[in-house]
Design an enzyme around this catalytic site. Structure first.
Site, PDB file in Angstrom:
ATOM      1  N   LYS A 131      -1.870  59.345  10.082  1.00 26.51           N
ATOM      2  CA  LYS A 131      -1.836  60.359  11.141  1.00 26.51           C
ATOM      3  C   LYS A 131      -2.833  60.042  12.254  1.00 26.51           C
ATOM      4  O   LYS A 131      -2.613  60.412  13.400  1.00 26.51           O
ATOM      5  CB  LYS A 131      -2.117  61.742  10.573  1.00 26.51           C
ATOM      6  CG  LYS A 131      -0.992  62.240   9.669  1.00 26.51           C
ATOM      7  CD  LYS A 131      -1.226  63.662   9.226  1.00 26.51           C
ATOM      8  CE  LYS A 131      -0.024  64.218   8.482  1.00 26.51           C
ATOM      9  NZ  LYS A 131       0.170  63.572   7.156  1.00 26.51           N
TER      10      LYS A 131
HETATM   11  C1  PLP Z   1       1.401  63.434   6.564  1.00 28.39           C
HETATM   12  C2  PLP Z   1       1.554  62.429   5.481  1.00 28.39           C
HETATM   13  C3  PLP Z   1       2.822  62.021   5.004  1.00 28.39           C
HETATM   14  C4  PLP Z   1       4.125  62.636   5.488  1.00 28.39           C
HETATM   15  O1  PLP Z   1       4.429  62.339   6.815  1.00 28.39           O
HETATM   16  P1  PLP Z   1       5.521  63.181   7.629  1.00 28.39           P
HETATM   17  O2  PLP Z   1       5.433  62.706   9.024  1.00 28.39           O
HETATM   18  O3  PLP Z   1       5.118  64.623   7.485  1.00 28.39           O
HETATM   19  O4  PLP Z   1       6.850  62.924   7.001  1.00 28.39           O
HETATM   20  C5  PLP Z   1       2.872  61.025   4.049  1.00 28.39           C
HETATM   21  N1  PLP Z   1       1.731  60.470   3.559  1.00 28.39           N
HETATM   22  C6  PLP Z   1       0.506  60.837   3.979  1.00 28.39           C
HETATM   23  C7  PLP Z   1      -0.686  60.199   3.383  1.00 28.39           C
HETATM   24  C8  PLP Z   1       0.362  61.823   4.960  1.00 28.39           C
HETATM   25  O5  PLP Z   1      -0.871  62.195   5.360  1.00 28.39           O
END
Ligand code: PLP
Length: 493
Positions: A131
């Site tokens: 993210k």
């Molecule tokens: C947020 C997150 C996800 C999921 O991603 P999306 O965009 O919500 O599908 C998967 N793995 C980790 C470690 C995350 O922080």
């Protein structure tokens, strides 16, 4: 480039907007999500020219197609500032941090000739989760846009871990921005708590709510329904439906593809550990732009809303009580908030039908596009055209996959990435490399690493004693009056 709502064409539908108009917002006024009016295309010549680019320059080229109302020189400066080492300094030993998202290539996976599995490391940012890669750009874009008209933004959100810390690290020290982040008191891991609460920046406010995550979420909803307070306090969010976050993630797929191939005749597939469908939605957009992606495989954990849809055409959201708390917690979702974007394309961009279907999600808990008698449509038969496939993984699968990757390839992976690799293995075909997006580093989910491997995950430099750092946070009950007073007291508005 103009942006339209996925519910456009309906009675309440909103007018098309520019990139800067929608940058600071979330939902469109008609309740839909924003998408570009059409997908910009990439030519073979562009792809060839982009092969030589750094991540920052590539991000500039991709963003330029979407953020047409930001002057080129400004966008270039913003992408350079965001994607420059040593911000991304948590790379594994042997990786060059300047690559930002380095690849780990494993040939002949599981002894099958010609099947290549590639791990694309997206978790080298400040909070060790993918993210960061998008959120860091968002922080710089927000600051830039606010500065233009002397604006202020007070971000109010709830987190159970990854999103909140990525947002705080992206917004810390940014002019015109404050972050008020709610988290359930004493419910996050010691590592995640330390990551957030050790921030001493005066524009970051951590509020530990004496309750569970849903209580935090409810307080955020209460504020967003209180329009007068929201407007007066200049409240905004950084949730996963923000368009700029999605578009920053489109770059991951271009980078992965260009690094894994030498010619545009080659195709690759991607497997994406999925929760709110934000990351894989960016893959869908890259594919719609003409990037030669073969399959897009959504990997879920025990919370398999998305896997169920891609197997059956039935979208059935879960109640909070039916949502499992798993060892890949960032994928523990009951409904996938970005899914509406894909459905809009799948339905031929018919905003009225999208609106009706997502109303049905509210009233009946889902919809059915299987084409069976009584269903809401038969578009499930078109899903394959978009390259989507799926699979699911369980706690036992995670443990096995973490062990396999460590024993066979000396790679330590986190629990979410393990879900991705488990599912990717079921969808690999010879001749088409399968890129799995690594979404977090194992240090964040040490408990499960310890269970799988009998030892602790290695921590990147600088994180060794993070739990011992002084912490700055406010404990508060589930009390809206106090919460509002706290916000107003710190914004001075
Ligand atoms: C947020 C997150 C996800 C999921 O991603 P999306 O965009 O919500 O599908 C998967 N793995 C980790 C470690 C995350 O922080």
């Amino acid at each position: 480039m103009q942006y339209v709502s996925t519910r456009s064409g309906t009675a309440t539908s909103s007018v098309p907007q520019s990139f800067s108009d929608i940058l600071l917002g979330g939902l469109a006024p008609d309740g839909g999500l924003y998408l570009p009016a059409h997908y910009p295309q990439v030519t073979a010549a562009e792809l060839n020219a982009w092969r030589k680019l750094s991540y920052a320059d590539l991000a500039y080229e991709v963003l330029k197609k979407f953020a047409t109302d930001i002057p080129d020189a400004d966008l270039k400066a913003l992408t350079q500032k965001t994607y420059t080492a040593p911000i991304y300094c948590n790379a594994r030993e042997g990786d060059d941090p300047r690559e930002i998202t380095p690849l780990h290539v494993i040939e002949d996976m599981d002894g099958r000739a010609g099947t290549t599995l590639i791990l694309q490391a997206l978790s080298n940012g400040p909070t060790l989760a993918f993210k960061d890669m998008a959120m860091q750009l968002l922080g710089n874009l927000f600051e830039y846009t606010l500065a233009k008209h002397n604006g202020e933004l007070n971000i109010f959100g709830a987190t159970s871990g990854d999103t909140g810390s990525a947002a705080e690290y992206a917004m810390r020290g940014k002019k015109g921005i404050r972050v008020f982040m709610l988290s359930p008191h004493k419910k996050m891991s010691a590592f995640q708590t330390a990551q957030m609460f050790s921030l001493q920046d005066p524009n970051i406010f951590n509020i530990a709510v004496e309750g569970v995550f849903d209580d935090c979420q409810d307080m955020v909803k209460a504020v967003s329904n209180d329009l007068a307070f929201k407007v007066h306090q200049k409240i905004g969010t950084v949730n996963s439906i923000n368009w700029a976050r999605v578009v920053a993630q489109v770059v991951y797929y271009f980078r992965g593809y260009l690094s894994a191939t030498t010619s545009n005749d080659q195709k690759v597939s991607f497997t994406v550990p999925s929760g709110n469908f934000g990351n894989i939605c960016a893959g869908h957009i890259a594919r719609m732009m003409g990037l030669p992606i073969d399959k897009l495989v959504a990997a879920t954990n025990e919370n398999d809303v998305l896997d169920e849809f891609f197997r059956t055409g039935v979208y059935r959201v879960r109640k909070s009580a039916e949502t499992y708390h798993t060892s890949s917690p960032s994928m523990d979702i009951s409904k996938a908030s970005n899914f509406e974007r894909f459905i809009y394309d799948l339905l031929g961009r018919d905003g009225e039908r999208v609106c009706a279907l997502f109303r049905k999600v509210e009233t009946h808990g889902g919809f059915d596009l299987s084409g069976k008698p009584g269903s809401d449509g038969d578009e499930f038969k078109k899903v394959a055209q978009y390259g989507f496939q799926s699979g699911k993984s369980t706690h036992q699968d995670r443990l096995n996959t973490i062990r396999d990757m460590q024993d066979d390839f000396d790679l330590m992976i986190d629990t979410h990435t393990a879900d991705g690799i488990k599912v990717a293995r079921e969808h690999m075909v010879p001749g088409v490399p399968m890129i799995v997006l690594e979404t977090a580093l194992p240090a964040k989910f040490n408990e499960t690493i310890l269970e799988a491997l009998g030892r602790d995950a290695e921590r990147p430099a600088g994180f060794e004693n993070i739990e011992a750092l002084p912490q700055r946070f406010e404990v508060m009950g589930v009390d809206m009056v106090k919460m509002k007073a706290f916000i107003a007291g710190h914004t001075g508005l």
